[in-house]
Design a protein around this motif. Structure first.
Motif, PDB file in Angstrom:
ATOM      1  N   LEU A  54       0.854  -1.192   0.000  1.00 47.13           N
ATOM      2  CA  LEU A  54       0.000   0.000   0.000  1.00 47.13           C
ATOM      3  C   LEU A  54       0.892   1.243   0.000  1.00 47.13           C
ATOM      4  CD1 LEU A  54      -2.671  -1.113   2.624  1.00 47.13           C
ATOM      5  CD2 LEU A  54      -2.977  -0.997   0.143  1.00 47.13           C
ATOM      6  N   PRO A  55       1.417   1.624  -1.147  1.00 46.70           N
ATOM      7  CA  PRO A  55       2.298   2.801  -1.196  1.00 46.70           C
ATOM      8  C   PRO A  55       1.579   4.056  -0.710  1.00 46.70           C
ATOM      9  CG  PRO A  55       2.389   1.559  -3.251  1.00 46.70           C
ATOM     10  CD  PRO A  55       1.238   1.014  -2.472  1.00 46.70           C
ATOM     11  N   SER A  56       2.342   4.902  -0.010  1.00 45.25           N
ATOM     12  CA  SER A  56       1.784   6.125   0.559  1.00 45.25           C
ATOM     13  C   SER A  56       2.493   7.345  -0.012  1.00 45.25           C
ATOM     14  CB  SER A  56       1.943   6.109   2.089  1.00 45.25           C
ATOM     15  OG  SER A  56       1.731   7.389   2.645  1.00 45.25           O
ATOM     16  N   LEU A  57       1.724   8.358  -0.361  1.00 43.83           N
ATOM     17  CA  LEU A  57       2.293   9.603  -0.866  1.00 43.83           C
ATOM     18  C   LEU A  57       3.224  10.222   0.154  1.00 43.83           C
ATOM     19  CD1 LEU A  57       2.460  12.087  -2.752  1.00 43.83           C
ATOM     20  CD2 LEU A  57       0.313  12.880  -1.752  1.00 43.83           C
ATOM     21  N   GLU A  58       2.856  10.150   1.435  1.00 43.46           N
ATOM     22  CA  GLU A  58       3.633  10.801   2.476  1.00 43.46           C
ATOM     23  C   GLU A  58       5.006  10.167   2.670  1.00 43.46           C
ATOM     24  OE1 GLU A  58       0.408   9.993   2.780  1.00 43.46           O
ATOM     25  OE2 GLU A  58      -0.280  12.077   2.577  1.00 43.46           O
ATOM     26  N   THR A  59       5.103   8.843   2.525  1.00 42.64           N
ATOM     27  CA  THR A  59       6.363   8.158   2.830  1.00 42.64           C
ATOM     28  C   THR A  59       7.067   7.558   1.612  1.00 42.64           C
ATOM     29  OG1 THR A  59       5.163   6.100   3.301  1.00 42.64           O
ATOM     30  CG2 THR A  59       5.588   7.591   5.156  1.00 42.64           C
ATOM     31  N   ASP A  60       6.334   7.317   0.528  1.00 40.27           N
ATOM     32  CA  ASP A  60       6.903   6.552  -0.585  1.00 40.27           C
ATOM     33  C   ASP A  60       7.099   7.337  -1.872  1.00 40.27           C
ATOM     34  OD1 ASP A  60       7.003   4.184   0.938  1.00 40.27           O
ATOM     35  OD2 ASP A  60       4.882   3.803   0.535  1.00 40.27           O
ATOM     36  N   LYS A  61       6.805   8.646  -1.885  1.00 37.09           N
ATOM     37  CA  LYS A  61       7.033   9.422  -3.096  1.00 37.09           C
ATOM     38  C   LYS A  61       8.512   9.382  -3.463  1.00 37.09           C
ATOM     39  CE  LYS A  61       5.836  13.801  -5.311  1.00 37.09           C
ATOM     40  NZ  LYS A  61       5.198  15.132  -5.146  1.00 37.09           N
ATOM     41  N   PHE A  62       8.818   9.086  -4.709  1.00 34.76           N
ATOM     42  CA  PHE A  62      10.165   8.974  -5.271  1.00 34.76           C
ATOM     43  C   PHE A  62      10.861   7.657  -4.903  1.00 34.76           C
ATOM     44  CE2 PHE A  62       9.729  13.659  -4.432  1.00 34.76           C
ATOM     45  CZ  PHE A  62       9.486  14.030  -5.735  1.00 34.76           C
ATOM     46  N   LEU A  63      10.210   6.779  -4.144  1.00 37.33           N
ATOM     47  CA  LEU A  63      10.853   5.535  -3.713  1.00 37.33           C
ATOM     48  C   LEU A  63      11.218   4.669  -4.913  1.00 37.33           C
ATOM     49  CD1 LEU A  63      11.554   3.674  -1.231  1.00 37.33           C
ATOM     50  CD2 LEU A  63       9.313   2.607  -1.622  1.00 37.33           C
ATOM     51  N   PRO A  64      12.487   4.224  -5.030  1.00 30.88           N
ATOM     52  CA  PRO A  64      12.865   3.330  -6.127  1.00 30.88           C
ATOM     53  C   PRO A  64      12.326   1.919  -5.855  1.00 30.88           C
ATOM     54  CG  PRO A  64      14.781   4.451  -5.173  1.00 30.88           C
ATOM     55  CD  PRO A  64      13.655   4.611  -4.215  1.00 30.88           C
ATOM     56  N   VAL A  65      11.690   1.329  -6.853  1.00 27.77           N
ATOM     57  CA  VAL A  65      11.095   0.004  -6.678  1.00 27.77           C
ATOM     58  C   VAL A  65      11.448  -0.891  -7.857  1.00 27.77           C
ATOM     59  CG1 VAL A  65       9.169   0.801  -5.240  1.00 27.77           C
ATOM     60  CG2 VAL A  65       8.929   0.805  -7.731  1.00 27.77           C
ATOM     61  N   GLN A  66      11.388  -2.185  -7.595  1.00 30.47           N
ATOM     62  CA  GLN A  66      11.634  -3.183  -8.635  1.00 30.47           C
ATOM     63  C   GLN A  66      10.569  -4.261  -8.505  1.00 30.47           C
ATOM     64  OE1 GLN A  66      15.436  -5.334  -8.508  1.00 30.47           O
ATOM     65  NE2 GLN A  66      15.599  -5.020 -10.711  1.00 30.47           N
ATOM     66  N   PHE A  67      10.033  -4.697  -9.648  1.00 33.30           N
ATOM     67  CA  PHE A  67       8.946  -5.683  -9.619  1.00 33.30           C
ATOM     68  C   PHE A  67       8.898  -6.387 -10.964  1.00 33.30           C
ATOM     69  CE2 PHE A  67       7.478  -1.496 -10.791  1.00 33.30           C
ATOM     70  CZ  PHE A  67       6.769  -1.703 -11.955  1.00 33.30           C
ATOM     71  N   THR A  68       8.165  -7.484 -11.013  1.00 33.05           N
ATOM     72  CA  THR A  68       7.965  -8.230 -12.250  1.00 33.05           C
ATOM     73  C   THR A  68       6.487  -8.180 -12.602  1.00 33.05           C
ATOM     74  OG1 THR A  68       9.810  -9.719 -11.788  1.00 33.05           O
ATOM     75  CG2 THR A  68       8.159 -10.483 -13.369  1.00 33.05           C
ATOM     76  N   GLY A  69       6.196  -7.900 -13.865  1.00 30.82           N
ATOM     77  CA  GLY A  69       4.804  -7.809 -14.264  1.00 30.82           C
ATOM     78  C   GLY A  69       4.624  -7.906 -15.763  1.00 30.82           C
ATOM     79  N   GLN A  70       3.367  -8.154 -16.145  1.00 34.16           N
ATOM     80  CA  GLN A  70       2.981  -8.258 -17.546  1.00 34.16           C
ATOM     81  C   GLN A  70       2.361  -6.938 -17.998  1.00 34.16           C
ATOM     82  OE1 GLN A  70       3.137 -11.029 -19.907  1.00 34.16           O
ATOM     83  NE2 GLN A  70       2.717  -9.240 -21.187  1.00 34.16           N
ATOM     84  N   ILE A  71       2.952  -6.308 -19.015  1.00 37.09           N
ATOM     85  CA  ILE A  71       2.415  -5.057 -19.544  1.00 37.09           C
ATOM     86  C   ILE A  71       1.205  -5.357 -20.418  1.00 37.09           C
ATOM     87  CG2 ILE A  71       2.883  -3.046 -20.983  1.00 37.09           C
ATOM     88  CD1 ILE A  71       5.825  -3.324 -20.248  1.00 37.09           C
ATOM     89  N   ASP A  72       0.086  -4.687 -20.110  1.00 35.07           N
ATOM     90  CA  ASP A  72      -1.134  -4.892 -20.879  1.00 35.07           C
ATOM     91  C   ASP A  72      -1.066  -4.155 -22.217  1.00 35.07           C
ATOM     92  OD1 ASP A  72      -1.813  -6.157 -18.581  1.00 35.07           O
ATOM     93  OD2 ASP A  72      -3.702  -5.082 -18.264  1.00 35.07           O
ATOM     94  N   ALA A  73      -1.960  -4.543 -23.134  1.00 35.91           N
ATOM     95  CA  ALA A  73      -1.988  -3.918 -24.457  1.00 35.91           C
ATOM     96  C   ALA A  73      -2.561  -2.504 -24.407  1.00 35.91           C
ATOM     97  CB  ALA A  73      -2.803  -4.783 -25.407  1.00 35.91           C
ATOM     98  N   ALA A  74      -3.486  -2.244 -23.475  1.00 32.53           N
ATOM     99  CA  ALA A  74      -4.100  -0.915 -23.371  1.00 32.53           C
ATOM    100  C   ALA A  74      -3.073   0.099 -22.869  1.00 32.53           C
ATOM    101  CB  ALA A  74      -5.293  -0.959 -22.425  1.00 32.53           C
TER     102      ALA A  74
END
Length: 223
Positions: A54-74
């Motif tokens: 649950l990312p938060s604007l107050e604490t996580d803005k600009f936070l570098p993240v890494q994840f794996t996911g499938q990019i949708d066509a839309a």
């Protein structure tokens, strides 16, 4: 005793003190803002971590993240410009993570003359920074949903349109040969305090010269 001369001199000193005070205050604000930007730059460039649940604007803005996911066509096209490629669009796509969550990613910039290829067929390992852009203001036109031309990256609105969580990541990594990543930087953070410092101190110098000349004329005229 020349009361007019004394009054003029006193008023001039008060105005000069105001100019110097404002210049000094802006100098302090410059120091504070420079420090804030340095902290943000350090956060942006830090090693990426797992995407929070649950990312938060107050604490996580600009936070570098890494994840794996499938990019949708839309995707959404947000009107933008690039210093090297001119006019074009930022491409915002939904990404389905391995845990089933759907988020928004800013894949980068594409020029008007280029075509976007189909989304990758397999999941990708992606790296970027969480962000909550403040693109929209009173002068921003309404988005043209029929033509898929948007004028602001409104996270809540884009999430509703594409059916994702209101979580937005600006990628550092390239997902299409035609796309040029536009990673998060501090360039959009306003810091004009140095300009204000120069303005107030220049006014102080100008006021001193003008006042000195005026007092000299008044004294000479009354001699």
């Amino acid at each position: 005793m020349n009361w007019k001369l004394i009054f003029a001199a006193t008023l001039s000193v008060i105005v000069l003190a105001i100019f110097i005070g404002l210049g000094t205050w802006q100098l302090q604000r410059l120091k504070e803002k420079t420090g804030v930007i340095a902290v943000i730059e350090t956060k942006i460039a830090a090693d990426p971590v797992a995407l929070p649940m649950l990312p938060s604007l107050e604490t996580d803005k600009f936070l570098p993240v890494q994840f794996t996911g499938q990019i949708d066509a839309a995707y959404i096209r947000v009107l933008a410009s690039h210093r090297d490629f001119g006019a074009g669009y930022r491409i915002i796509s939904p990404v389905t993570l391995t845990d089933g969550r759907r988020i928004l990613v800013d894949r980068g910039f594409i020029a008007l003359s280029q075509a976007l290829e189909h989304a990758p067929a397999t999941p990708l390992s992606l790296t970027g920074n969480l962000h909550w852009p403040e693109d929209r203001n009173a002068y921003t036109p309404e988005d043209d949903l029929a033509e898929n031309i948007w004028f602001a990256r409104d996270v809540e609105k884009m999430a509703m349109h594409l059916g994702t969580d209101p979580v937005f990541v600006i990628l550092r990594t390239q997902t299409d040969p035609a796309l040029h990543p536009m990673p998060v930087t501090t360039e959009s953070i306003p810091n004009r305090h140095l300009e204000y410092v120069g303005t107030w101190f220049l006014l102080a110098i100008t006021w001193s010269v003008m006042t000195g000349f005026a007092l000299w004329r008044m004294k000479r005229r009354n001699a």
